[in-house]
Design a protein around this motif. Structure first.
Motif, PDB file in Angstrom:
ATOM      1  N   UNK A 148      30.559 -11.107  -7.142  1.00  0.00           N
ATOM      2  CA  UNK A 148      30.700 -11.842  -5.883  1.00  0.00           C
ATOM      3  C   UNK A 148      30.426 -13.313  -6.073  1.00  0.00           C
ATOM      4  N   UNK A 149      30.600 -13.797  -7.300  1.00  0.00           N
ATOM      5  CA  UNK A 149      30.219 -15.151  -7.643  1.00  0.00           C
ATOM      6  C   UNK A 149      31.432 -16.016  -7.913  1.00  0.00           C
ATOM      7  N   UNK A 150      31.702 -16.996  -7.057  1.00  0.00           N
ATOM      8  CA  UNK A 150      32.756 -17.976  -7.286  1.00  0.00           C
ATOM      9  C   UNK A 150      34.100 -17.362  -7.588  1.00  0.00           C
ATOM     10  N   UNK A 151      34.744 -17.885  -8.619  1.00  0.00           N
ATOM     11  CA  UNK A 151      36.093 -17.425  -8.969  1.00  0.00           C
ATOM     12  C   UNK A 151      36.074 -16.232  -9.916  1.00  0.00           C
ATOM     13  N   UNK A 152      34.876 -15.788 -10.313  1.00  0.00           N
ATOM     14  CA  UNK A 152      34.783 -14.626 -11.197  1.00  0.00           C
ATOM     15  C   UNK A 152      34.999 -13.347 -10.404  1.00  0.00           C
ATOM     16  N   UNK A 153      35.985 -12.552 -10.815  1.00  0.00           N
ATOM     17  CA  UNK A 153      36.295 -11.300 -10.134  1.00  0.00           C
ATOM     18  C   UNK A 153      35.437 -10.151 -10.640  1.00  0.00           C
ATOM     19  N   UNK A 154      35.278 -10.088 -11.960  1.00  0.00           N
ATOM     20  CA  UNK A 154      34.606  -8.928 -12.532  1.00  0.00           C
ATOM     21  C   UNK A 154      34.033  -9.269 -13.897  1.00  0.00           C
ATOM     22  N   UNK A 163      29.862  -0.862 -29.842  1.00  0.00           N
ATOM     23  CA  UNK A 163      30.127  -2.127 -30.525  1.00  0.00           C
ATOM     24  C   UNK A 163      29.793  -3.317 -29.665  1.00  0.00           C
ATOM     25  N   UNK A 164      28.751  -3.214 -28.841  1.00  0.00           N
ATOM     26  CA  UNK A 164      28.398  -4.290 -27.918  1.00  0.00           C
ATOM     27  C   UNK A 164      28.031  -5.552 -28.673  1.00  0.00           C
ATOM     28  N   UNK A 165      28.399  -6.660 -28.112  1.00  0.00           N
ATOM     29  CA  UNK A 165      28.097  -7.967 -28.676  1.00  0.00           C
ATOM     30  C   UNK A 165      28.762  -9.019 -27.840  1.00  0.00           C
ATOM     31  N   UNK A 166      28.480 -10.302 -28.082  1.00  0.00           N
ATOM     32  CA  UNK A 166      29.036 -11.359 -27.240  1.00  0.00           C
ATOM     33  C   UNK A 166      30.546 -11.343 -27.162  1.00  0.00           C
ATOM     34  N   UNK A 167      31.224 -11.010 -28.290  1.00  0.00           N
ATOM     35  CA  UNK A 167      32.685 -11.041 -28.287  1.00  0.00           C
ATOM     36  C   UNK A 167      33.288  -9.803 -27.631  1.00  0.00           C
ATOM     37  N   UNK A 168      32.438  -8.822 -27.249  1.00  0.00           N
ATOM     38  CA  UNK A 168      32.948  -7.613 -26.624  1.00  0.00           C
ATOM     39  C   UNK A 168      32.617  -7.533 -25.141  1.00  0.00           C
ATOM     40  N   UNK A 169      32.109  -8.615 -24.593  1.00  0.00           N
ATOM     41  CA  UNK A 169      31.900  -8.717 -23.158  1.00  0.00           C
ATOM     42  C   UNK A 169      32.908  -9.717 -22.608  1.00  0.00           C
ATOM     43  N   UNK A 170      33.434  -9.415 -21.427  1.00  0.00           N
ATOM     44  CA  UNK A 170      34.513 -10.230 -20.883  1.00  0.00           C
ATOM     45  C   UNK A 170      34.242 -10.570 -19.420  1.00  0.00           C
ATOM     46  N   UNK A 171      34.845 -11.662 -18.972  1.00  0.00           N
ATOM     47  CA  UNK A 171      34.853 -12.024 -17.558  1.00  0.00           C
ATOM     48  C   UNK A 171      36.288 -12.168 -17.096  1.00  0.00           C
ATOM     49  N   UNK A 172      36.550 -11.700 -15.881  1.00  0.00           N
ATOM     50  CA  UNK A 172      37.884 -11.813 -15.292  1.00  0.00           C
ATOM     51  C   UNK A 172      37.810 -12.831 -14.166  1.00  0.00           C
ATOM     52  N   UNK A 173      38.655 -13.849 -14.226  1.00  0.00           N
ATOM     53  CA  UNK A 173      38.683 -14.882 -13.207  1.00  0.00           C
ATOM     54  C   UNK A 173      40.077 -14.989 -12.611  1.00  0.00           C
ATOM     55  N   UNK A 179      48.136 -11.666  -8.350  1.00  0.00           N
ATOM     56  CA  UNK A 179      48.508 -11.249  -9.702  1.00  0.00           C
ATOM     57  C   UNK A 179      48.413 -12.451 -10.654  1.00  0.00           C
ATOM     58  N   UNK A 180      47.320 -13.181 -10.536  1.00  0.00           N
ATOM     59  CA  UNK A 180      47.085 -14.352 -11.372  1.00  0.00           C
ATOM     60  C   UNK A 180      45.632 -14.331 -11.830  1.00  0.00           C
ATOM     61  N   UNK A 181      45.379 -13.733 -12.992  1.00  0.00           N
ATOM     62  CA  UNK A 181      44.021 -13.563 -13.510  1.00  0.00           C
ATOM     63  C   UNK A 181      44.000 -13.888 -14.997  1.00  0.00           C
TER      64      UNK A 181
END
Length: 242
Positions: A148-154, A163-173, A179-181
């Motif tokens: 629920x923060x700004x332009x970040x959807x999920x 295989x968790x790590x910084x490169x395996x976490x994502x943000x959807x904006x 249909x523009x993400x």
């Protein structure tokens, strides 16, 4: 009968693309004409059912581009039909209208389960969807949490042991409604995009996935976004929400 045996998406896993008899009788011609608009390279011959190709690979140096159609080809089903750049079937989601949509199976072209996307109930961190590998629904590999923060959807987060790590976490904006993400990795690199497709409206759009990113995972994230942000959702009955 056969229709009753196919009353749950999990039972469709080994079920190949149906013949025309399973399509809605009143809209066969309209659907095939519309499919030519969805993907101009794909103009199927009526009555022809080709052997389905394998799901696209992300191992090439070029981005993978999919055309996503918010329509199931099965009679009395909601879902997605996804084509690759050559117009071949790449993925399917088929959900009967009577089902809640709180659990959705993403299948490859051959009907094999790629991921299962299930809503997490009673979450203290807001709406979350769990992504499981194949049919296995005990240990999720990713969570997709609505923001629920700004332009970040999920936020898309790898689970422990996946295989968790910084490169395996994502943000959807962006805006799923338009249909523009853009999907960013932990280093703020754009790894996937949802783009509108001209002329045909919001029921058809493109998914562009960069090399090195799992195409099936990107499509599973699209399924989760559909569940969270589409009004009404293509797959989900909102009367089932806690």
């Amino acid at each position: 009968g056969d229709q009753a045996q196919l009353s749950h998406p999990a039972r469709l896993l080994s079920y190949r693309l149906p013949s025309l008899q399973l399509l809605q009788p009143c809209s066969i011609l309209d659907r095939y004409l519309y499919m030519a608009k969805v993907h101009p390279n794909m103009v199927p011959a009526p009555g022809a059912v080709d052997e389905a190709p394998c799901a696209p690979s992300s191992s090439t140096e070029e981005p993978t581009t999919l055309t996503v159609w918010r329509k199931s080809l099965l009679f009395d089903c909601k879902g997605f039909t996804v084509f690759d750049a050559k117009g071949n079937l790449a993925y399917r989601v088929d959900s009967y209208a009577s089902e809640s949509g709180d659990e959705v199976v993403l299948m490859d072209a051959a009907g094999c389960p790629a991921f299962t996307v299930r809503r997490k109930r009673f979450s203290l961190q807001g709406e979350q969807w769990l992504v499981f590998s194949g049919e296995e629904t005990r240990r999720p590999v990713y969570t997709v949490r609505r923001s629920g923060r700004g332009k970040t959807l999920a936020h898309v987060t790898a689970c422990a042991g996946a295989g968790a790590g910084p490169s395996y976490d994502y943000e959807v904006e962006g805006s799923y409604a338009r249909r523009s993400c853009v999907v960013y990795d932990g280093e703020r690199r754009a790894v996937a995009e949802i783009r509108p497709k001209e002329v045909v409206g919001t029921d058809v759009f493109r998914l562009v996935v960069q090399p090195g990113v799992g195409v099936s995972l990107a499509m599973a994230v699209v399924v989760a976004l559909e569940q969270m942000f589409a009004r009404p959702s293509l797959l989900r009955s909102w009367s089932t929400v806690d």
